[in-house]
Design a protein around this motif. Structure first.
Motif, PDB file in Angstrom:
ATOM      1  N   PHE A   1       0.832  -1.203   0.000  1.00 32.64           N
ATOM      2  CA  PHE A   1       0.000   0.000   0.000  1.00 32.64           C
ATOM      3  C   PHE A   1       0.866   1.252   0.000  1.00 32.64           C
ATOM      4  O   PHE A   1       2.063   1.203   0.302  1.00 32.64           O
ATOM      5  CB  PHE A   1      -0.965  -0.009   1.195  1.00 32.64           C
ATOM      6  CG  PHE A   1      -0.333  -0.291   2.518  1.00 32.64           C
ATOM      7  CD1 PHE A   1       0.189   0.730   3.301  1.00 32.64           C
ATOM      8  CD2 PHE A   1      -0.266  -1.599   2.999  1.00 32.64           C
ATOM      9  CE1 PHE A   1       0.757   0.460   4.534  1.00 32.64           C
ATOM     10  CE2 PHE A   1       0.308  -1.879   4.234  1.00 32.64           C
ATOM     11  CZ  PHE A   1       0.828  -0.846   5.002  1.00 32.64           C
ATOM     12  N   ALA A   2       0.236   2.356  -0.356  1.00 32.66           N
ATOM     13  CA  ALA A   2       0.923   3.639  -0.356  1.00 32.66           C
ATOM     14  C   ALA A   2       1.077   4.134   1.074  1.00 32.66           C
ATOM     15  O   ALA A   2       0.194   3.927   1.906  1.00 32.66           O
ATOM     16  CB  ALA A   2       0.130   4.657  -1.170  1.00 32.66           C
ATOM     17  N   SER A   3       2.205   4.760   1.360  1.00 29.81           N
ATOM     18  CA  SER A   3       2.446   5.244   2.719  1.00 29.81           C
ATOM     19  C   SER A   3       3.365   6.460   2.659  1.00 29.81           C
ATOM     20  O   SER A   3       3.636   6.990   1.581  1.00 29.81           O
ATOM     21  CB  SER A   3       3.079   4.137   3.558  1.00 29.81           C
ATOM     22  OG  SER A   3       4.328   3.765   2.992  1.00 29.81           O
ATOM     23  N   ARG A   4       3.828   6.879   3.830  1.00 32.57           N
ATOM     24  CA  ARG A   4       4.792   7.985   3.902  1.00 32.57           C
ATOM     25  C   ARG A   4       6.018   7.508   4.650  1.00 32.57           C
ATOM     26  O   ARG A   4       5.938   6.628   5.508  1.00 32.57           O
ATOM     27  CB  ARG A   4       4.189   9.169   4.655  1.00 32.57           C
ATOM     28  CG  ARG A   4       2.995   9.790   3.956  1.00 32.57           C
ATOM     29  CD  ARG A   4       2.304  10.756   4.896  1.00 32.57           C
ATOM     30  NE  ARG A   4       1.056  11.238   4.327  1.00 32.57           N
ATOM     31  CZ  ARG A   4       0.908  12.451   3.769  1.00 32.57           C
ATOM     32  NH1 ARG A   4       1.928  13.290   3.736  1.00 32.57           N
ATOM     33  NH2 ARG A   4      -0.250  12.807   3.268  1.00 32.57           N
TER      34      ARG A   4
ATOM     35  N   THR B   1       7.547  11.932   2.816  1.00 34.83           N
ATOM     36  CA  THR B   1       7.442  11.805   1.358  1.00 34.83           C
ATOM     37  C   THR B   1       6.849  10.437   1.003  1.00 34.83           C
ATOM     38  O   THR B   1       6.880   9.499   1.797  1.00 34.83           O
ATOM     39  CB  THR B   1       8.815  11.971   0.684  1.00 34.83           C
ATOM     40  OG1 THR B   1       9.741  11.063   1.279  1.00 34.83           O
ATOM     41  CG2 THR B   1       9.328  13.385   0.865  1.00 34.83           C
ATOM     42  N   PRO B   2       6.311  10.322  -0.226  1.00 35.76           N
ATOM     43  CA  PRO B   2       5.624   9.084  -0.610  1.00 35.76           C
ATOM     44  C   PRO B   2       6.519   7.846  -0.523  1.00 35.76           C
ATOM     45  O   PRO B   2       7.713   7.915  -0.793  1.00 35.76           O
ATOM     46  CB  PRO B   2       5.214   9.345  -2.064  1.00 35.76           C
ATOM     47  CG  PRO B   2       5.089  10.809  -2.163  1.00 35.76           C
ATOM     48  CD  PRO B   2       6.149  11.362  -1.257  1.00 35.76           C
ATOM     49  N   ALA B   3       5.896   6.753  -0.145  1.00 33.24           N
ATOM     50  CA  ALA B   3       6.626   5.493  -0.015  1.00 33.24           C
ATOM     51  C   ALA B   3       5.692   4.334  -0.340  1.00 33.24           C
ATOM     52  O   ALA B   3       4.468   4.501  -0.425  1.00 33.24           O
ATOM     53  CB  ALA B   3       7.170   5.338   1.400  1.00 33.24           C
ATOM     54  N   LEU B   4       6.307   3.180  -0.567  1.00 33.68           N
ATOM     55  CA  LEU B   4       5.575   1.941  -0.796  1.00 33.68           C
ATOM     56  C   LEU B   4       5.847   1.064   0.426  1.00 33.68           C
ATOM     57  O   LEU B   4       7.002   0.836   0.773  1.00 33.68           O
ATOM     58  CB  LEU B   4       6.145   1.270  -2.047  1.00 33.68           C
ATOM     59  CG  LEU B   4       5.314   0.247  -2.789  1.00 33.68           C
ATOM     60  CD1 LEU B   4       4.086   0.896  -3.384  1.00 33.68           C
ATOM     61  CD2 LEU B   4       6.149  -0.379  -3.904  1.00 33.68           C
TER      62      LEU B   4
ATOM     63  N   HIS C   1       9.733   1.392   1.087  1.00 32.89           N
ATOM     64  CA  HIS C   1      10.553   1.834  -0.040  1.00 32.89           C
ATOM     65  C   HIS C   1      10.237   3.282  -0.374  1.00 32.89           C
ATOM     66  O   HIS C   1       9.079   3.596  -0.677  1.00 32.89           O
ATOM     67  CB  HIS C   1      10.242   1.008  -1.299  1.00 32.89           C
ATOM     68  CG  HIS C   1      10.533  -0.452  -1.166  1.00 32.89           C
ATOM     69  ND1 HIS C   1      11.806  -0.961  -1.210  1.00 32.89           N
ATOM     70  CD2 HIS C   1       9.711  -1.513  -0.991  1.00 32.89           C
ATOM     71  CE1 HIS C   1      11.755  -2.281  -1.094  1.00 32.89           C
ATOM     72  NE2 HIS C   1      10.498  -2.641  -0.951  1.00 32.89           N
ATOM     73  N   PRO C   2      11.223   4.178  -0.386  1.00 29.15           N
ATOM     74  CA  PRO C   2      10.975   5.541  -0.854  1.00 29.15           C
ATOM     75  C   PRO C   2      10.593   5.532  -2.326  1.00 29.15           C
ATOM     76  O   PRO C   2      10.946   4.611  -3.066  1.00 29.15           O
ATOM     77  CB  PRO C   2      12.341   6.235  -0.663  1.00 29.15           C
ATOM     78  CG  PRO C   2      13.076   5.376   0.302  1.00 29.15           C
ATOM     79  CD  PRO C   2      12.591   3.984   0.085  1.00 29.15           C
ATOM     80  N   GLU C   3       9.862   6.557  -2.744  1.00 27.11           N
ATOM     81  CA  GLU C   3       9.421   6.612  -4.151  1.00 27.11           C
ATOM     82  C   GLU C   3      10.620   6.585  -5.096  1.00 27.11           C
ATOM     83  O   GLU C   3      11.700   7.063  -4.766  1.00 27.11           O
ATOM     84  CB  GLU C   3       8.568   7.866  -4.406  1.00 27.11           C
ATOM     85  CG  GLU C   3       9.271   9.171  -4.135  1.00 27.11           C
ATOM     86  CD  GLU C   3       8.424  10.387  -4.511  1.00 27.11           C
ATOM     87  OE1 GLU C   3       7.511  10.247  -5.346  1.00 27.11           O
ATOM     88  OE2 GLU C   3       8.668  11.471  -3.945  1.00 27.11           O
TER      89      GLU C   3
END
Lengths: 261, 261
Positions: A201-204, A219-222, A243-245
């Motif tokens: 899922f998408a996370s920060r 910042t966006p992360a997986l 995982h960072p974007e």
DNA sequence: TAGTGGTCTAGACCACTGC
DNA sequence: CAGTGGTCTAGACCACTAG
């Protein structure tokens, strides 16, 4: 209802020159076709083996060879005493993906490795219990690590591995950093991974990891959660990776093929 | 090298009471064990069927039944005239996932549906060509849609579907909004999806979609790219979906089982 | 109890492999 | 060419299912 008493096999009679397909394959074709077109309807019974022997002028062995093939293709269920039931008119298909190791499924580049940052025993608080789907107060051995490649200076992501404490010795394995923990548990303790579950899922980026991952917090992360289950169904390992974007793309490929089970 | 000339089957001789396993299963066990332990080494030849018949005091049918099982388990390769070669000491296993439809793979809740926002012909610029892995200037029929559930007011995500123009009539199908486009192409044009590829990565909500998705531009998102390939290997459909954080979790489960091919 | 599929035997001919 | 696995026959007994 056969047009005459004769079998369906007159032309083949003498020709034993194997330019022709074997008889059992011919029978397979004929019956498969009749199932497909509904002459032998789904839910109905196939004629018994002896009947088919007469109809095709073949021995029981030959007829059984045909029925075996059709059964393997998922069109028949056979039960002693009860007969052969048609269960499908054509071979069911599915999209399948098959990989030898979970590493392949995760498609990490081959030159990837973990660098352990800390290991300690933790007790699940409410948040962790929710994430790992376990009871509050449960004890886990936690391995925190950074995943890197040899080719890029930026880390791929941060992983927290939660392992049943009785398996904590895996950290002593010489190849610990290169091998996935579930494989080590398999090798060192004989506990095979029978089932695994993944969630993405998408996370920060949590602020506590920002510095280690060399990105700004928020910042966006997986986020990748993996759950591993042993032979008894026990959930013996979980891991949570952030995982960072732009540092990691998960990809997979599926094929359409006959369904088997 | 057998201890004596006698067979390995004296005890079973008279006992035809099926409290015992069938003879072919016993032979299967024995041979499998000898392959596993290296008595019959990988790369080596199995004794010919006639030899095994003598050794186990069984008919050729029975021995072949055993060899068939062992072959199906991936330990043997048999070739007429050349013999039976041991190719593995134990059944290779893999993690597999199998689903009937790509919908299942994506685990969208059942009550999910698309609402088309616009449809038009587009020409791939550099950015789109990169994303879709196609030539610059290629023409695609684009369907833009919002994905929603009946239960929540917030949209799940935004999808841009890029379809070969010759399949654009799918938008006229009555169930267009509920059915996946690749299924419609299958049904309306007879083009089956044989292979599909998925990519998932962390991203940000593009500002042009912020209002439609009811989130701020630039906030974390999950981007999902799906590529569908037909029987000839042609890439006939691609879709790009953006999910705002917390609106969608991708999950999958894999099982360990014997590897087949 | 009659009929089903599961197991098993003892033969046979064939095409093909490898020497 | 001898030997291999692939195909096929005509018997047989069994455990099990269903009426």
């Amino acid at each position: 209802m056969e047009p005459s008493v004769g079998s369906e096999r007159s032309k083949r009679a003498g020709t034993r020159s194997r330019a022709t397909a074997p008889l059992y394959q011919l029978i397979t074709q004929r019956l498969t076709e009749e199932i497909r077109t509904g002459v032998l309807p789904v839910g109905g019974l196939l004629p018994p083996e002896v009947e088919l022997c007469k109809r095709f002028d073949a021995s029981r062995y030959t007829v059984r060879e045909a029925l075996r093939t059709i059964t393997e293709r998922g069109l028949l269920v056979r039960r002693p005493g009860a007969g052969s039931v048609v269960i499908a008119s054509e071979t069911p298909t599915a999209f399948t993906q098959s990989v030898r190791t979970v590493e392949e499924l995760m498609n990490y580049p081959a030159d990837t490795f973990r660098k352990n940052v800390s290991t300690r025993l933790v007790v699940a608080d409410k948040a962790l219990a929710l994430l790992l789907n376990c009871a509050v107060g449960m004890r886990w051995f936690r391995i925190s690590a950074i995943r890197r490649t040899h080719t890029s200076p930026e880390p791929l992501g941060w992983t927290d591995i939660y392992l049943l404490p009785r398996y904590s010795k895996v950290v002593d394995a010489v190849d610990h950093a290169q091998t996935h923990v579930y494989r080590q548990v398999e090798r060192m303790y004989g506990e095979p991974t029978v089932r695994a579950r993944f969630e993405i899922f998408a996370s920060r980026i949590p602020s506590r990891l920002a510095r280690a991952l060399n990105v700004a917090g928020g910042t966006p992360a997986l986020t990748f959660v993996r759950r591993y289950y042993g032979a008894s169904g026990e959930n013996f390992e979980n891991s949570v990776t952030v995982h960072p974007e732009r540092r990691f793309t998960y990809s997979m490929e599926v094929q359409r093929e006959p369904l088997r089970n």
